[in-house]
Design a protein around this motif. Structure first.
Motif: not given
Length: 276
Positions: A15-28, A145-156
């Motif tokens: 909360k109160g932070k930038n939700g888009f990280r510039e650093r590396h995102i770890p793989l699942h 769900k992963r596909f839906q999350h991808d759509m949410d992420d792109a929209l965000s």
């Protein structure tokens, strides 16, 4: 936690932070290719909708003055309007692209079902177990769900970039409005000291304000002085000239009559035919 709209909500720790990280995102760990697929899909959308350059030509850029243009309230409002239009267009393009991707994904999963196994022998446990496992795999994958999350992420991400561009424009517009208000108040507080200065006022509405002041009663003049920050010492020279100069007095009177006649709010309405 899910909202009424169905979108994923941020965690309280973010909360109160930038939700888009510039650093590396770890793989699942279970699905290491998810991130690559997600980025590939979004890159496909960017290439499909933003893959061409529609800006000015090199010749036009060279002819552009080096000095930055002076920003005005009108130019900032135009930029905000254009940015909102472009954002709406981006959302429509993204939605159409995602709908096509989603349809293709559903068809691909549907075609994975082995229709030849629908009539299995109930006595053959191998066939029964195989069909049950196949149906379970299909049912688990169907929500995507992963596909839906991808759509949410792109929209965000598009929404974030839009707000990131909109915020400085809104700040700049607010600053320009404050400056415009300050200049207008300073201009309103200035009172002409002579008939010549009155005639040199470029703004017609300011002239009419001075004319109304000169034609007002003493109480009305005191009220206008309070409203516009005028002082008795500042208004006395023109009041004296107004009282001493019949030609100027007639000019003021005629200008107010003309203004009243040209104001549609003050025009008399036509008399209905049944009253004539």
């Amino acid at each position: 936690m899910s909202s009424a709209s169905g979108l994923r909500q941020p965690k309280e720790t973010n909360k109160g932070k930038n939700g888009f990280r510039e650093r590396h995102i770890p793989l699942h760990s279970d699905n290491p290719d998810d991130l690559a697929i997600s980025r590939h899909r979004f890159a496909q959308y960017v290439l499909a909708s933003k893959g061409s350059y529609n800006g000015p030509s090199l010749k036009e850029l060279k002819a552009t003055p080096n000095a930055a243009p002076v920003e005005t309230l009108a130019t900032i409002d135009h930029k905000i309007k254009e940015l909102k239009r472009q954002h709406q267009e981006d959302i429509e393009l993204l939605t159409a692209f995602q709908a096509a991707e989603y349809r293709q994904e559903v068809l691909s999963r549907y075609n994975c079902i082995d229709d030849s196994m629908t009539g299995v022998d109930a006595e053959d446990l191998v066939q029964v177990d195989y069909l049950a496992a196949l149906n379970e795999l299909y049912n688990d994958a169907r929500p995507m769900k992963r596909f839906q999350h991808d759509m949410d992420d792109a929209l965000s991400q598009i929404r974030y970039n839009y707000l990131k561009s909109l915020h400085p424009l809104l700040t700049q517009r607010h600053t320009l409005k404050l400056r415009e208000t300050r200049i207008r108040r300073q201009r309103d507080a200035q009172f002409p000291q002579s008939i010549e200065e009155y005639h040199n006022i470029p703004d017609r509405q300011t002239q009419l304000r001075i004319a109304r002041f000169l034609m007002c009663s003493t109480s009305g003049q005191e009220k206008m002085m309070d409203d516009y920050g005028w002082t008795w010492r500042g208004v006395q020279p023109l009041i004296s000239a107004f009282k001493a100069n019949e030609g100027f007095k007639n000019e003021i009177s005629e200008s107010l009559k003309d203004a009243q006649a040209s104001d549609p709010r003050r025009r008399p309405t036509a008399t209905p035919g049944w009253q004539s």
